[in-house]
Design a protein around this motif. Structure first.
Motif, PDB file in Angstrom:
ATOM      1  N   VAL A 167       0.841  -1.196   0.000  1.00 15.93           N
ATOM      2  CA  VAL A 167       0.000   0.000   0.000  1.00 15.93           C
ATOM      3  C   VAL A 167       0.878   1.249   0.000  1.00 15.93           C
ATOM      4  O   VAL A 167       0.527   2.277  -0.600  1.00 15.93           O
ATOM      5  CB  VAL A 167      -1.014  -0.040   1.175  1.00 15.93           C
ATOM      6  N   LEU A 168       2.054   1.168   0.608  1.00 20.20           N
ATOM      7  CA  LEU A 168       2.994   2.301   0.543  1.00 20.20           C
ATOM      8  C   LEU A 168       3.411   2.541  -0.905  1.00 20.20           C
ATOM      9  O   LEU A 168       3.384   3.679  -1.393  1.00 20.20           O
ATOM     10  CB  LEU A 168       4.219   2.028   1.411  1.00 20.20           C
ATOM     11  N   ALA A 169       3.774   1.448  -1.599  1.00 23.06           N
ATOM     12  CA  ALA A 169       4.197   1.586  -2.993  1.00 23.06           C
ATOM     13  C   ALA A 169       3.057   2.122  -3.850  1.00 23.06           C
ATOM     14  O   ALA A 169       3.252   3.028  -4.667  1.00 23.06           O
ATOM     15  CB  ALA A 169       4.667   0.230  -3.523  1.00 23.06           C
ATOM     16  N   ALA A 170       1.844   1.581  -3.634  1.00 23.31           N
ATOM     17  CA  ALA A 170       0.692   2.034  -4.424  1.00 23.31           C
ATOM     18  C   ALA A 170       0.428   3.509  -4.168  1.00 23.31           C
ATOM     19  O   ALA A 170       0.137   4.272  -5.097  1.00 23.31           O
ATOM     20  CB  ALA A 170      -0.534   1.193  -4.079  1.00 23.31           C
ATOM     21  N   ALA A 171       0.527   3.933  -2.917  1.00 23.54           N
ATOM     22  CA  ALA A 171       0.270   5.330  -2.581  1.00 23.54           C
ATOM     23  C   ALA A 171       1.308   6.235  -3.230  1.00 23.54           C
ATOM     24  O   ALA A 171       0.976   7.299  -3.758  1.00 23.54           O
ATOM     25  CB  ALA A 171       0.281   5.512  -1.062  1.00 23.54           C
ATOM     26  N   ALA A 172       2.574   5.800  -3.205  1.00 25.80           N
ATOM     27  CA  ALA A 172       3.638   6.624  -3.783  1.00 25.80           C
ATOM     28  C   ALA A 172       3.449   6.753  -5.293  1.00 25.80           C
ATOM     29  O   ALA A 172       3.529   7.852  -5.853  1.00 25.80           O
ATOM     30  CB  ALA A 172       4.995   6.005  -3.461  1.00 25.80           C
ATOM     31  N   VAL A 173       3.162   5.610  -5.953  1.00 27.33           N
ATOM     32  CA  VAL A 173       2.964   5.652  -7.407  1.00 27.33           C
ATOM     33  C   VAL A 173       1.708   6.451  -7.742  1.00 27.33           C
ATOM     34  O   VAL A 173       1.702   7.291  -8.656  1.00 27.33           O
ATOM     35  CB  VAL A 173       2.864   4.215  -7.977  1.00 27.33           C
ATOM     36  N   GLY A 174       0.651   6.218  -6.992  1.00 33.10           N
ATOM     37  CA  GLY A 174      -0.614   6.905  -7.251  1.00 33.10           C
ATOM     38  C   GLY A 174      -0.499   8.403  -7.097  1.00 33.10           C
ATOM     39  O   GLY A 174      -1.168   9.167  -7.814  1.00 33.10           O
ATOM     40  N   ALA A 175       0.340   8.856  -6.165  1.00 28.03           N
ATOM     41  CA  ALA A 175       0.490  10.297  -5.947  1.00 28.03           C
ATOM     42  C   ALA A 175       1.350  10.927  -7.029  1.00 28.03           C
ATOM     43  O   ALA A 175       1.260  12.121  -7.285  1.00 28.03           O
ATOM     44  CB  ALA A 175       1.089  10.546  -4.572  1.00 28.03           C
ATOM     45  N   ALA A 176       2.200  10.108  -7.670  1.00 27.75           N
ATOM     46  CA  ALA A 176       3.166  10.652  -8.620  1.00 27.75           C
ATOM     47  C   ALA A 176       2.578  10.861 -10.018  1.00 27.75           C
ATOM     48  O   ALA A 176       3.148  11.591 -10.809  1.00 27.75           O
ATOM     49  CB  ALA A 176       4.385   9.737  -8.704  1.00 27.75           C
ATOM     50  N   VAL A 177       1.466  10.193 -10.318  1.00 25.96           N
ATOM     51  CA  VAL A 177       0.927  10.286 -11.679  1.00 25.96           C
ATOM     52  C   VAL A 177      -0.488  10.851 -11.664  1.00 25.96           C
ATOM     53  O   VAL A 177      -1.166  10.844 -10.634  1.00 25.96           O
ATOM     54  CB  VAL A 177       0.888   8.898 -12.364  1.00 25.96           C
ATOM     55  N   THR A 178      -0.921  11.364 -12.801  1.00 21.55           N
ATOM     56  CA  THR A 178      -2.319  11.741 -12.973  1.00 21.55           C
ATOM     57  C   THR A 178      -2.800  11.061 -14.240  1.00 21.55           C
ATOM     58  O   THR A 178      -2.241  11.258 -15.318  1.00 21.55           O
ATOM     59  CB  THR A 178      -2.482  13.260 -13.110  1.00 21.55           C
ATOM     60  N   LEU A 179      -3.799  10.221 -14.101  1.00 15.40           N
ATOM     61  CA  LEU A 179      -4.317   9.447 -15.230  1.00 15.40           C
ATOM     62  C   LEU A 179      -5.827   9.522 -15.167  1.00 15.40           C
ATOM     63  O   LEU A 179      -6.395   9.886 -14.132  1.00 15.40           O
ATOM     64  CB  LEU A 179      -3.894   7.978 -15.109  1.00 15.40           C
ATOM     65  N   PRO A 180      -6.517   9.171 -16.269  1.00 11.11           N
ATOM     66  CA  PRO A 180      -7.970   9.063 -16.167  1.00 11.11           C
ATOM     67  C   PRO A 180      -8.356   8.031 -15.109  1.00 11.11           C
ATOM     68  O   PRO A 180      -7.657   7.024 -14.942  1.00 11.11           O
ATOM     69  CB  PRO A 180      -8.396   8.608 -17.560  1.00 11.11           C
ATOM     70  N   GLY A 181      -9.445   8.271 -14.381  1.00 12.46           N
ATOM     71  CA  GLY A 181      -9.866   7.504 -13.208  1.00 12.46           C
ATOM     72  C   GLY A 181      -9.587   6.013 -13.208  1.00 12.46           C
ATOM     73  O   GLY A 181      -8.726   5.547 -12.459  1.00 12.46           O
ATOM     74  N   PRO A 182     -10.262   5.226 -14.084  1.00  9.24           N
ATOM     75  CA  PRO A 182     -10.111   3.766 -14.006  1.00  9.24           C
ATOM     76  C   PRO A 182      -8.669   3.327 -14.191  1.00  9.24           C
ATOM     77  O   PRO A 182      -8.192   2.422 -13.497  1.00  9.24           O
ATOM     78  CB  PRO A 182     -10.980   3.255 -15.166  1.00  9.24           C
ATOM     79  N   LEU A 183      -7.938   4.004 -15.098  1.00  3.42           N
ATOM     80  CA  LEU A 183      -6.545   3.637 -15.342  1.00  3.42           C
ATOM     81  C   LEU A 183      -5.690   3.900 -14.108  1.00  3.42           C
ATOM     82  O   LEU A 183      -4.843   3.093 -13.726  1.00  3.42           O
ATOM     83  CB  LEU A 183      -6.005   4.469 -16.502  1.00  3.42           C
ATOM     84  N   HIS A 184      -5.936   5.034 -13.482  1.00  6.91           N
ATOM     85  CA  HIS A 184      -5.196   5.432 -12.288  1.00  6.91           C
ATOM     86  C   HIS A 184      -5.352   4.371 -11.193  1.00  6.91           C
ATOM     87  O   HIS A 184      -4.383   3.925 -10.585  1.00  6.91           O
ATOM     88  CB  HIS A 184      -5.734   6.783 -11.801  1.00  6.91           C
ATOM     89  N   ILE A 185      -6.598   3.958 -10.998  1.00  4.67           N
ATOM     90  CA  ILE A 185      -6.866   2.958  -9.957  1.00  4.67           C
ATOM     91  C   ILE A 185      -6.269   1.614 -10.347  1.00  4.67           C
ATOM     92  O   ILE A 185      -5.634   0.930  -9.528  1.00  4.67           O
ATOM     93  CB  ILE A 185      -8.383   2.856  -9.708  1.00  4.67           C
TER      94      ILE A 185
END
Lengths: 421, 371
Positions: B93-111
């Protein structure tokens, strides 16, 4: 030198005849000497005087004892054929009852209460896994869960509202007294301060071992030979080990696996409770939630490390205690220890290479190379990494050591007398 | 076949219900001994726990428990004890949070990206223990315990402000940077109210697990390994490979455990993120007998107990009494199953004995066969 001469006799495989016990002790002392020499030289090279000081030896002892007692607890249980995952929970009960009785009736009564609480949980686990034959891991985990909940609930009832007490901690518990060998300080201190290369460091380390040692520490250390003697030199020990090797055969000779597994688990619980009581009366002089910090599990690892033998298990506990104590020391010390480990790995690789061929040496050589590159790349080891140094050491050693481990044959198996009816 | 299956479900539910009642009785005794009124406590918690607002809260709480339970159960089925779920999901979850915060993608792709990262990291961390077990004989229990401690240290190091960590103004809590809104999971509207959208994902994981374990060759290998190592080896199961793949799978699902909280609630990973869910998952897998449906029941029960306990603090009773109750429930349920199993075994033996008398030739074989 003695070690290099002594080691081939120990490691050449297969041994032509059973080694005499004298041989084994020679090997042990030779290893201790070698360790002191290496650590002493490394502390000079890496300029980390703290590595082998009286203070660091004292801290090592304080950190070692709970792990050592948990390791002995695991050893007793596993030798009788039961994996005791509940040690952690039994330690928690030892800390809580040790503090509860200790702050009101004195530390000695506290220690006794902790031991009894642990033993009671040991018997409870025995009831679940011996006659009821519940999965040992499941029963142990449930016990840990129960102990965690019970400690907090009991704290809310008995500690909250008492001066100095909270839901997460107890009022202060008086510490147990520490003792010193008379005259040791007068003899060893001048040598330790004289600055003689290896001898001074050795004296300083010895000074830490014989002065200001808590009585409970002493008792814990004595429990190692006591465990060895009872398990390997008495009839009771033989019967307990029989329950762990072949319970059906033992049963057919009139040695009840039920009785002996229960005895072993009661002792295991008592030792775990003592480990908890040590944390409360010696290491911290207070009960604090989460105080056991997973040391019960580390104790289980030391038994694997020690191949289900008493003295090697204790040595494993010392390695853990030593690295555990490092978090409280200077940063240079950690680097120095890494260097010491690298030297040890190189020595092992050379020895293995000479006696067992290239393949055997390869793993240790790779580990040594990795360590050296870590030392070069990270001049200062982050403190967060120091916190898991013992755990990483265990993984590396277990992965690299030739898998000659021999657990008790019936370890983890419930014994069902009617299985073949 | 279906009737048998219903009978089997009843055979595990009835003793479990009796055991839970016994455990509740014991909790009442503990309450009474420490000076609380058990009947009043029971009435108030039941009232609070069955309110409509509790229903959605229970489901939200049960989702990560369910995922942790499935992760534990997959390993359990192969007789592997994955104690490392805790470290696996926290790193993931740490890795997911770090990656998720670093990018901006359309909703479903981001998730989807964050889900993928979490599963990969969880699987990778678990694979270390799997490889050590399969190729170096290091017990999974010891290996995963060590890896948990190492994960804790790694996370503390990674959350340092000079690396991934951000210090929230006016607080001591370190956490990753917040995930942009495109990576937030929308809530799921239900007749009872809104629940965490991860519910659908959890159900999908449950169905997939059920299919995988019960309907594929790999599931058969895994269960064979769990039943008898020797039998598995003889019947051609590649034991080492099965151990490693099982740990990979268990770790990948463990990686999902933290995501409902991250994507639906906190949107950042910090030091205050819930820890210890791995232990909960193991308990729930035991209660659910490693079956996807049973685990759902166990997760809901667990979550309901904890939700109901929240009222206890208002009554001046520590809610930790529920932790004790949960432990007693696990023990009591397992004991109850063992006792019923023995009773049915005795019945079968009696039956076999009667058959023996009718047909003496079958005697030694029937009498010697184990259940």
């Amino acid at each position: 030198m003695t070690a290099v001469a002594g080691t081939p006799a120990r490691t050449s495989a297969p041994p032509p005849a059973p080694r005499s016990r004298r041989d084994l002790h020679l090997g042990l002392w030779a290893r201790v000497t070698l360790a002191v020499v290496v650590l002493s030289l490394v502390s000079d090279v890496a300029n980390a005087p703290d590595l082998l000081s009286a203070g660091s030896v004292g801290a090592t002892l304080r950190f070692t004892v709970p792990i050592l007692l948990a390791g002995l607890a695991a050893l007793w249980a596993e030798r009788s054929g039961v994996v005791n995952i509940g040690i952690e929970g039994m330690m928690v009960m030892g800390t809580w009852f040790g503090a509860f009785v200790g702050y009101q009736a004195g530390p000695v009564a506290g220690v006794i209460a902790g031991v009894l609480a642990g033993a009671a949980f040991g018997v409870g686990l025995a009831v679940l896994v011996v006659p009821l034959r519940i999965d040992q891991a499941v029963a142990g985990l449930a016990l840990n869960l129960f102990a965690a909940g019970a400690a907090r609930y009991l704290s809310s009832v008995f500690f909250e509202g008492v001066p100095g007490g909270q839901i997460t901690q107890s009022p202060r518990v008086d510490p147990l007294p520490a003792i010193s060998v008379p005259g040791a300080d007068a003899v060893l201190s001048p040598v330790a301060d004289a600055g003689i290369p290896v001898l001074s460091d050795a004296s300083a380390a010895l000074l830490g071992l014989v002065t200001e040692v808590n009585v409970l520490t002493l008792l814990a250390l004595l429990l190692v030979p006591a465990t060895w003697w009872v398990l390997w030199r008495t009839g009771l020990g033989l019967r307990i080990r029989a329950a762990g090797e072949n319970p059906a055969a033992a049963d057919s000779l009139g040695v009840s696996p039920f009785v002996h597994r229960t005895i072993a688990l009661a002792v295991s619980g008592a030792l775990s409770g003592l480990a908890g009581a040590f944390l409360v009366t010696v290491a911290a002089s207070i009960y604090r939630e989460g105080q056991t910090g997973g040391r019960g599990f580390i104790g289980m690892a030391t038994v694997v490390f020690g191949n289900w033998m008493a003295v090697p298990t204790a040595i494993g506990a010392f390695i853990f205690g030593f690295t555990d104590a490092l978090r409280t020391r200077q940063e240079a010390t950690v680097g120095a220890l890494l260097l010491a480990a690298a030297v040890a790995f190189v020595l092992l690789a050379l020895l293995r290479g000479r006696h067992r061929g290239f393949r055997d040496a390869l793993g240790w050589g790779v580990a040594a190379a990795l360590l050296v590159s870590v030392i070069v790349l990270l001049p200062v080891v982050p403190t967060e990494f120091v916190s898991f140094a013992p755990h990483l050491t265990t993984l590396v050693v277990l992965a690299l050591a030739r898998q000659r481990l021999r657990p008790p044959a019936a370890l983890g198996q419930p014994y069902d007398r009617d299985a073949d009816l | 076949v279906t009737r048998d299956r219903w009978a089997a479900a009843a055979a595990s539910l009835v003793p479990a219900a009796v055991a839970i009642a016994v455990a509740a009785l014991l909790a009442g005794v503990i309450l009474a001994l420490t000076g609380a009124d058990p009947l009043e406590v029971g009435r108030r918690t039941l009232e609070y726990g069955t309110s409509a607002r509790s229903a959605t809260a229970v489901i939200d709480r049960a989702i990560p428990y369910y995922l942790a339970g499935i992760a534990a159960a997959i390993a359990f089925r192969a007789q592997l004890f994955n104690i490392g779920i805790d470290g696996q999901y926290r790193l993931a979850v740490l890795a997911a949070a770090a990656v998720g915060a670093a990018v901006t993608l359309p909703g479903p792709l981001h998730i989807a990206l964050m889900v993928g990262v979490a599963m990969l990291v969880g699987a990778g961390w678990a694979a270390i223990a799997g490889l050590l077990a399969a190729y170096r004989g290091v017990s999974v229990v010891i290996g995963t315990i060590m890896l948990n401690a190492i994960a804790t240290g790694l996370i503390a190091w990674l959350l340092d402000p000079s690396r991934l960590g951000v210090r929230a103004p006016g607080s001591n809590n370190l956490s990753t940077a917040p995930i942009p809104e495109s990576g937030w999971l929308p809530a799921l509207p239900t007749p009872l109210g809104e629940v965490n959208g991860a519910l659908l994902g959890a159900i999908a994981v449950g169905v997939a697990t059920w299919l995988l374990l019960g309907r594929t060759r790999y599931g058969f290998d895994l269960r064979a390994l769990g039943t008898s190592l020797r039998a598995a080896r003889v019947s051609g199961v590649d034991v080492r490979r099965t151990i490693v793949t099982t740990m990979l799978l268990s770790g990948a699902i463990a990686g999902l455990v933290g995501l409902p909280g991250l994507l639906g609630d906190t949107h950042a990973y910090g030091l205050d993120f819930p820890a210890g869910l791995g232990w909960t998952g193991i308990s729930i897998a035991i209660l659910g007998r490693n079956h996807p449906v049973g685990i759902a029941v166990g997760a809901l029960l667990w979550a309901w107990l904890e939700r109901s306990a929240q009222i206890l603090d208002l009554m001046g009773v520590s809610r930790e009494v529920v932790t004790m109750l949960q432990a007693v429930i696990v023990i009591a349920v397992v004991v109850a199953w063992e006792l019923t199993r023995r009773a049915s075994l005795r019945r079968q033996r009696r039956l076999a004995g009667m058959l023996d008398q009718e047909d003496a030739a079958d005697g030694p074989i029937a009498a010697g066969s184990r259940a």
